[in-house]
Design a protein around this motif. Structure first.
Motif, PDB file in Angstrom:
ATOM      1  N   MET A  29       4.482  -4.380   3.504  1.00  8.83           N
ATOM      2  CA  MET A  29       4.654  -3.000   3.980  1.00  8.83           C
ATOM      3  C   MET A  29       3.426  -2.471   4.741  1.00  8.83           C
ATOM      4  O   MET A  29       3.660  -1.896   5.729  1.00  8.83           O
ATOM      5  CB  MET A  29       5.171  -2.113   2.718  1.00  8.83           C
ATOM      6  CG  MET A  29       6.667  -2.415   2.143  1.00  8.83           C
ATOM      7  SD  MET A  29       6.909  -1.579   0.623  1.00  8.83           S
ATOM      8  CE  MET A  29       6.180   0.226   0.990  1.00  8.83           C
ATOM      9  N   ASN A  30       2.216  -2.821   4.135  1.00 11.15           N
ATOM     10  CA  ASN A  30       1.010  -2.313   4.630  1.00 11.15           C
ATOM     11  C   ASN A  30       0.854  -3.021   6.141  1.00 11.15           C
ATOM     12  O   ASN A  30       0.824  -2.356   7.172  1.00 11.15           O
ATOM     13  CB  ASN A  30      -0.227  -2.721   4.118  1.00 11.15           C
ATOM     14  CG  ASN A  30      -1.458  -2.265   4.580  1.00 11.15           C
ATOM     15  OD1 ASN A  30      -1.221  -0.949   5.168  1.00 11.15           O
ATOM     16  ND2 ASN A  30      -2.607  -2.774   4.224  1.00 11.15           N
ATOM     17  N   GLU A  31       1.200  -4.438   6.419  1.00  8.79           N
ATOM     18  CA  GLU A  31       1.298  -4.730   7.664  1.00  8.79           C
ATOM     19  C   GLU A  31       2.263  -4.348   8.496  1.00  8.79           C
ATOM     20  O   GLU A  31       1.888  -4.253  10.051  1.00  8.79           O
ATOM     21  CB  GLU A  31       1.367  -6.464   7.608  1.00  8.79           C
ATOM     22  CG  GLU A  31       0.086  -7.234   7.022  1.00  8.79           C
ATOM     23  CD  GLU A  31      -0.849  -7.105   7.773  1.00  8.79           C
ATOM     24  OE1 GLU A  31      -0.859  -7.367   9.163  1.00  8.79           O
ATOM     25  OE2 GLU A  31      -2.013  -6.742   7.337  1.00  8.79           O
ATOM     26  N   GLN A  32       3.653  -3.950   8.078  1.00  5.28           N
ATOM     27  CA  GLN A  32       4.406  -3.446   8.989  1.00  5.28           C
ATOM     28  C   GLN A  32       4.009  -2.103   9.204  1.00  5.28           C
ATOM     29  O   GLN A  32       4.266  -1.772  10.659  1.00  5.28           O
ATOM     30  CB  GLN A  32       5.773  -3.337   8.299  1.00  5.28           C
ATOM     31  CG  GLN A  32       6.782  -4.623   8.002  1.00  5.28           C
ATOM     32  CD  GLN A  32       7.885  -4.552   7.176  1.00  5.28           C
ATOM     33  OE1 GLN A  32       7.987  -3.395   6.454  1.00  5.28           O
ATOM     34  NE2 GLN A  32       8.702  -5.648   7.128  1.00  5.28           N
ATOM     35  N   LEU A  33       3.450  -1.370   8.522  1.00  2.00           N
ATOM     36  CA  LEU A  33       2.986   0.062   9.038  1.00  2.00           C
ATOM     37  C   LEU A  33       2.014  -0.067   9.852  1.00  2.00           C
ATOM     38  O   LEU A  33       2.128   0.553  10.954  1.00  2.00           O
ATOM     39  CB  LEU A  33       2.349   0.926   7.758  1.00  2.00           C
ATOM     40  CG  LEU A  33       1.878   2.272   7.912  1.00  2.00           C
ATOM     41  CD1 LEU A  33       3.116   2.967   8.414  1.00  2.00           C
ATOM     42  CD2 LEU A  33       1.349   2.685   6.854  1.00  2.00           C
TER      43      LEU A  33
ATOM     44  N   GLU B 224       1.718  -2.393  12.004  1.00  2.36           N
ATOM     45  CA  GLU B 224       2.137  -2.837  13.555  1.00  2.36           C
ATOM     46  C   GLU B 224       2.924  -1.770  14.053  1.00  2.36           C
ATOM     47  O   GLU B 224       3.184  -1.572  15.135  1.00  2.36           O
ATOM     48  CB  GLU B 224       3.198  -4.132  12.970  1.00  2.36           C
ATOM     49  CG  GLU B 224       3.902  -4.824  14.292  1.00  2.36           C
ATOM     50  CD  GLU B 224       2.787  -5.452  15.433  1.00  2.36           C
ATOM     51  OE1 GLU B 224       3.029  -5.428  16.417  1.00  2.36           O
ATOM     52  OE2 GLU B 224       1.846  -6.124  14.655  1.00  2.36           O
ATOM     53  N   SER B 225       3.654  -0.904  13.168  1.00  2.00           N
ATOM     54  CA  SER B 225       4.456   0.123  13.881  1.00  2.00           C
ATOM     55  C   SER B 225       3.390   1.311  14.329  1.00  2.00           C
ATOM     56  O   SER B 225       4.088   1.797  15.434  1.00  2.00           O
ATOM     57  CB  SER B 225       5.478   0.644  12.798  1.00  2.00           C
ATOM     58  OG  SER B 225       4.760   1.333  11.655  1.00  2.00           O
ATOM     59  N   MET B 226       2.377   1.329  13.953  1.00  6.39           N
ATOM     60  CA  MET B 226       1.386   2.400  14.255  1.00  6.39           C
ATOM     61  C   MET B 226       0.627   1.976  15.434  1.00  6.39           C
ATOM     62  O   MET B 226      -0.163   2.563  16.155  1.00  6.39           O
ATOM     63  CB  MET B 226       0.588   2.809  13.067  1.00  6.39           C
ATOM     64  CG  MET B 226       1.280   3.530  12.114  1.00  6.39           C
ATOM     65  SD  MET B 226       2.148   5.100  12.899  1.00  6.39           S
ATOM     66  CE  MET B 226       0.534   6.037  13.064  1.00  6.39           C
ATOM     67  N   LYS B 227       0.682   0.640  15.857  1.00  6.11           N
ATOM     68  CA  LYS B 227      -0.325  -0.044  16.808  1.00  6.11           C
ATOM     69  C   LYS B 227       0.015   0.641  18.492  1.00  6.11           C
ATOM     70  O   LYS B 227      -0.829   1.135  18.771  1.00  6.11           O
ATOM     71  CB  LYS B 227       0.136  -1.568  17.158  1.00  6.11           C
ATOM     72  CG  LYS B 227      -0.768  -2.289  17.784  1.00  6.11           C
ATOM     73  CD  LYS B 227      -0.427  -3.593  18.026  1.00  6.11           C
ATOM     74  CE  LYS B 227      -1.376  -4.367  19.123  1.00  6.11           C
ATOM     75  NZ  LYS B 227      -1.092  -5.774  19.502  1.00  6.11           N
ATOM     76  N   PRO B 228       1.202   0.992  18.669  1.00  5.56           N
ATOM     77  CA  PRO B 228       1.429   1.645  19.798  1.00  5.56           C
ATOM     78  C   PRO B 228       0.585   2.952  19.820  1.00  5.56           C
ATOM     79  O   PRO B 228      -0.087   3.497  20.808  1.00  5.56           O
ATOM     80  CB  PRO B 228       2.855   1.978  20.045  1.00  5.56           C
ATOM     81  CG  PRO B 228       3.431   0.818  19.365  1.00  5.56           C
ATOM     82  CD  PRO B 228       2.566   0.708  18.306  1.00  5.56           C
ATOM     83  N   VAL B 229       1.023   4.018  18.755  1.00  6.43           N
ATOM     84  CA  VAL B 229       0.264   5.120  18.619  1.00  6.43           C
ATOM     85  C   VAL B 229      -1.272   5.041  18.533  1.00  6.43           C
ATOM     86  O   VAL B 229      -2.267   5.860  19.279  1.00  6.43           O
ATOM     87  CB  VAL B 229       0.653   6.058  17.262  1.00  6.43           C
ATOM     88  CG1 VAL B 229      -0.101   7.173  17.154  1.00  6.43           C
ATOM     89  CG2 VAL B 229       2.302   6.029  17.424  1.00  6.43           C
ATOM     90  N   THR B 230      -1.751   4.094  17.975  1.00  7.61           N
ATOM     91  CA  THR B 230      -3.314   3.789  17.910  1.00  7.61           C
ATOM     92  C   THR B 230      -3.757   3.509  19.556  1.00  7.61           C
ATOM     93  O   THR B 230      -4.891   3.946  19.898  1.00  7.61           O
ATOM     94  CB  THR B 230      -3.569   2.502  17.061  1.00  7.61           C
ATOM     95  OG1 THR B 230      -3.057   3.103  15.833  1.00  7.61           O
ATOM     96  CG2 THR B 230      -5.193   2.379  17.087  1.00  7.61           C
ATOM     97  N   GLU B 231      -3.110   2.624  20.413  1.00  7.44           N
ATOM     98  CA  GLU B 231      -3.481   2.207  21.515  1.00  7.44           C
ATOM     99  C   GLU B 231      -3.359   3.372  22.401  1.00  7.44           C
ATOM    100  O   GLU B 231      -4.451   3.663  23.333  1.00  7.44           O
ATOM    101  CB  GLU B 231      -2.619   1.069  22.089  1.00  7.44           C
ATOM    102  CG  GLU B 231      -2.553  -0.003  21.512  1.00  7.44           C
ATOM    103  CD  GLU B 231      -1.653  -1.123  21.898  1.00  7.44           C
ATOM    104  OE1 GLU B 231      -0.738  -0.705  22.658  1.00  7.44           O
ATOM    105  OE2 GLU B 231      -1.785  -2.441  21.445  1.00  7.44           O
ATOM    106  N   LEU B 232      -2.496   4.497  22.250  1.00 13.99           N
ATOM    107  CA  LEU B 232      -2.421   5.500  23.185  1.00 13.99           C
ATOM    108  C   LEU B 232      -3.574   6.519  22.939  1.00 13.99           C
ATOM    109  O   LEU B 232      -4.085   7.102  23.729  1.00 13.99           O
ATOM    110  CB  LEU B 232      -1.044   6.314  23.022  1.00 13.99           C
ATOM    111  CG  LEU B 232       0.209   5.645  23.545  1.00 13.99           C
ATOM    112  CD1 LEU B 232       1.453   6.452  23.429  1.00 13.99           C
ATOM    113  CD2 LEU B 232      -0.126   5.975  25.146  1.00 13.99           C
TER     114      LEU B 232
END
Length: 116
Positions: free
Chosen positions: A5-9, A11-19
């Protein structure tokens, strides 16, 4: 399970972090440009004041002022162009990132829909 679940979170937050990283680096570059502009304007103003105080007649003072104003206009114009280029580049990169996010989300949704 928790690790997955931590890895999925992450991965899902990666675009927000990049922005967020793009925004932060753009703001930092803008702050540096504004700082450089302010320093240039301040030193130019001091230099103009010194030069203007040494002028002996109105005509030479007018020429000094004209040269200062032309230099000032060029400095501000160049700074505005650099700022526009920086912001436009960041905007284009953010647009590309959003397009990639959208395509990835669409792909995942299509895969999930066909898997059921």
């Amino acid at each position: 399970m928790l690790e997955q679940m931590n890895e999925q979170l992450k991965e899902s937050m990666k675009p927000v972090t990049e922005l967020a990283t793009l925004n932060m680096s753009t703001l930092q570059a803008l702050a540096e440009k504004q700082n450089a502009l302010f320093s240039t304007l301040l030193s130019s103003g001091v230099s103009f004041a010194e030069t203007a105080s040494q002028q002996k007649d109105v005509m030479s003072l007018a020429e000094t002022q004209k040269a200062y104003l032309e230099s000032l206009q060029e400095t501000v114009t160049n700074s505005a162009k650099e700022t526009y280029t920086l912001v436009s580049g960041a905007q284009a990169k953010a647009g590309e990132m959003m397009k990639e996010i959208s395509e990835e989300l669409t792909s995942k949704m299509t895969s999930a829909a066909t898997a059921k």
